[in-house]
Design a protein around this motif. Sequence first.
Motif, PDB file in Angstrom:
ATOM      1  N   ILE A  30      40.541  25.934  42.886  1.00 22.73           N
ATOM      2  CA  ILE A  30      41.082  25.292  44.089  1.00 22.73           C
ATOM      3  C   ILE A  30      40.909  26.204  45.296  1.00 22.73           C
ATOM      4  CG2 ILE A  30      43.212  24.504  45.201  1.00 22.73           C
ATOM      5  CD1 ILE A  30      44.086  23.518  42.362  1.00 22.73           C
ATOM      6  N   MET A  31      41.223  27.488  45.133  1.00 20.89           N
ATOM      7  CA  MET A  31      41.085  28.432  46.242  1.00 20.89           C
ATOM      8  C   MET A  31      39.627  28.510  46.706  1.00 20.89           C
ATOM      9  SD  MET A  31      44.119  29.395  47.015  1.00 20.89           S
ATOM     10  CE  MET A  31      44.655  27.770  46.513  1.00 20.89           C
ATOM     11  N   GLN A  32      38.694  28.559  45.760  1.00 23.76           N
ATOM     12  CA  GLN A  32      37.265  28.578  46.121  1.00 23.76           C
ATOM     13  C   GLN A  32      36.921  27.326  46.928  1.00 23.76           C
ATOM     14  OE1 GLN A  32      34.762  30.847  45.501  1.00 23.76           O
ATOM     15  NE2 GLN A  32      36.128  32.285  44.478  1.00 23.76           N
ATOM     16  N   GLY A  33      37.412  26.174  46.482  1.00 21.26           N
ATOM     17  CA  GLY A  33      37.143  24.923  47.174  1.00 21.26           C
ATOM     18  C   GLY A  33      37.712  24.874  48.582  1.00 21.26           C
ATOM     19  N   LEU A  34      38.793  25.599  48.809  1.00 22.35           N
ATOM     20  CA  LEU A  34      39.409  25.656  50.136  1.00 22.35           C
ATOM     21  C   LEU A  34      38.758  26.703  51.045  1.00 22.35           C
ATOM     22  CD1 LEU A  34      43.160  25.305  49.107  1.00 22.35           C
ATOM     23  CD2 LEU A  34      41.776  23.614  50.336  1.00 22.35           C
ATOM     24  N   GLY A  35      37.821  27.477  50.476  1.00 26.73           N
ATOM     25  CA  GLY A  35      37.129  28.480  51.286  1.00 26.73           C
ATOM     26  C   GLY A  35      37.683  29.885  51.143  1.00 26.73           C
ATOM     27  N   ILE A  36      38.498  30.109  50.112  1.00 29.48           N
ATOM     28  CA  ILE A  36      39.091  31.423  49.890  1.00 29.48           C
ATOM     29  C   ILE A  36      38.484  32.003  48.619  1.00 29.48           C
ATOM     30  CG2 ILE A  36      41.226  32.686  49.459  1.00 29.48           C
ATOM     31  CD1 ILE A  36      42.651  30.476  51.037  1.00 29.48           C
ATOM     32  N   PRO A  37      37.680  33.047  48.751  1.00 25.43           N
ATOM     33  CA  PRO A  37      36.946  33.580  47.607  1.00 25.43           C
ATOM     34  C   PRO A  37      37.772  34.515  46.713  1.00 25.43           C
ATOM     35  CG  PRO A  37      36.362  34.810  49.559  1.00 25.43           C
ATOM     36  CD  PRO A  37      37.315  33.727  49.998  1.00 25.43           C
ATOM     37  N   LEU A  38      38.805  33.981  46.078  1.00 27.20           N
ATOM     38  CA  LEU A  38      39.617  34.785  45.165  1.00 27.20           C
ATOM     39  C   LEU A  38      38.899  34.945  43.837  1.00 27.20           C
ATOM     40  CD1 LEU A  38      43.253  33.417  45.590  1.00 27.20           C
ATOM     41  CD2 LEU A  38      42.303  35.534  46.467  1.00 27.20           C
ATOM     42  N   GLU A  39      39.074  36.106  43.236  1.00 32.60           N
ATOM     43  CA  GLU A  39      38.528  36.367  41.908  1.00 32.60           C
ATOM     44  C   GLU A  39      39.671  36.725  40.986  1.00 32.60           C
ATOM     45  OE1 GLU A  39      35.396  39.224  41.953  1.00 32.60           O
ATOM     46  OE2 GLU A  39      34.413  38.285  43.660  1.00 32.60           O
ATOM     47  N   ASP A  40      39.521  36.397  39.729  1.00 34.61           N
ATOM     48  CA  ASP A  40      40.589  36.572  38.747  1.00 34.61           C
ATOM     49  C   ASP A  40      40.985  38.042  38.578  1.00 34.61           C
ATOM     50  OD1 ASP A  40      42.042  36.939  36.336  1.00 34.61           O
ATOM     51  OD2 ASP A  40      41.357  35.009  35.640  1.00 34.61           O
ATOM     52  N   GLN A  41      40.069  38.916  38.266  1.00 32.75           N
ATOM     53  CA  GLN A  41      40.304  40.353  38.078  1.00 32.75           C
ATOM     54  C   GLN A  41      41.501  40.652  37.170  1.00 32.75           C
ATOM     55  OE1 GLN A  41      40.355  42.284  41.907  1.00 32.75           O
ATOM     56  NE2 GLN A  41      38.221  41.793  42.289  1.00 32.75           N
ATOM     57  N   GLY A  42      41.633  39.895  36.088  1.00 34.78           N
ATOM     58  CA  GLY A  42      42.673  40.159  35.110  1.00 34.78           C
ATOM     59  C   GLY A  42      43.973  39.399  35.320  1.00 34.78           C
ATOM     60  N   PHE A  43      44.075  38.634  36.386  1.00 34.83           N
ATOM     61  CA  PHE A  43      45.315  37.915  36.661  1.00 34.83           C
ATOM     62  C   PHE A  43      45.653  36.912  35.563  1.00 34.83           C
ATOM     63  CE2 PHE A  43      47.701  34.334  38.365  1.00 34.83           C
ATOM     64  CZ  PHE A  43      48.826  34.984  38.815  1.00 34.83           C
ATOM     65  N   SER A  44      44.646  36.186  35.067  1.00 32.81           N
ATOM     66  CA  SER A  44      44.932  35.166  34.044  1.00 32.81           C
ATOM     67  C   SER A  44      45.487  35.800  32.774  1.00 32.81           C
ATOM     68  CB  SER A  44      43.698  34.320  33.742  1.00 32.81           C
ATOM     69  OG  SER A  44      42.648  35.113  33.249  1.00 32.81           O
ATOM     70  N   ASP A  45      45.037  37.002  32.427  1.00 33.26           N
ATOM     71  CA  ASP A  45      45.592  37.697  31.260  1.00 33.26           C
ATOM     72  C   ASP A  45      47.054  38.074  31.504  1.00 33.26           C
ATOM     73  OD1 ASP A  45      43.218  37.541  29.835  1.00 33.26           O
ATOM     74  OD2 ASP A  45      42.512  39.496  30.552  1.00 33.26           O
ATOM     75  N   LEU A  46      47.353  38.560  32.693  1.00 29.35           N
ATOM     76  CA  LEU A  46      48.735  38.903  33.034  1.00 29.35           C
ATOM     77  C   LEU A  46      49.615  37.655  32.994  1.00 29.35           C
ATOM     78  CD1 LEU A  46      50.870  40.903  34.063  1.00 29.35           C
ATOM     79  CD2 LEU A  46      50.123  40.319  36.381  1.00 29.35           C
ATOM     80  N   LEU A  47      49.157  36.576  33.601  1.00 34.47           N
ATOM     81  CA  LEU A  47      49.922  35.339  33.607  1.00 34.47           C
ATOM     82  C   LEU A  47      50.132  34.832  32.182  1.00 34.47           C
ATOM     83  CD1 LEU A  47      51.237  33.194  35.428  1.00 34.47           C
ATOM     84  CD2 LEU A  47      49.059  31.968  35.366  1.00 34.47           C
TER      85      LEU A  47
END
Length: 113
Positions: free
Chosen positions: A83-100
């Motif tokens: 969703i963030m990519q689609g809105l124009g914000i180039p966020l990358e996971d960098q381990g966040f999904s594992d933490l979540l």
Amino acid sequence: MCRKFNPKANPKMIGMEFTALVDERDDFVDLITQGNQDGSMHVEHIEQTAEIIRLLANMWLLPFFRRGTQAELRTRAACFFSIMQGLGIPLEDQGFSDLLASFGTDAQGEAGI
């Protein structure tokens, strides 16, 4: 361990949280505006995107209001980043999904932490 919270039993708190998230978007507006100016972001609707980020991140992404299994939380994180990519914000996971996912439940419903 995650504390048990029943959002259906606390609708007033949900409403207060929603209002606060929308009202306190200015930091994100500034960040997105700077990103657009330096070319690192390409967001068309800055104020609305700031609201979406805060709402999704705080009320949907994190398992405080809606718990899930580790796999469900990983999928939720992947969807958030898409969703963030689609809105124009180039966020990358960098381990966040594992933490979540570490806050998720296993197949038997027991909390991971």
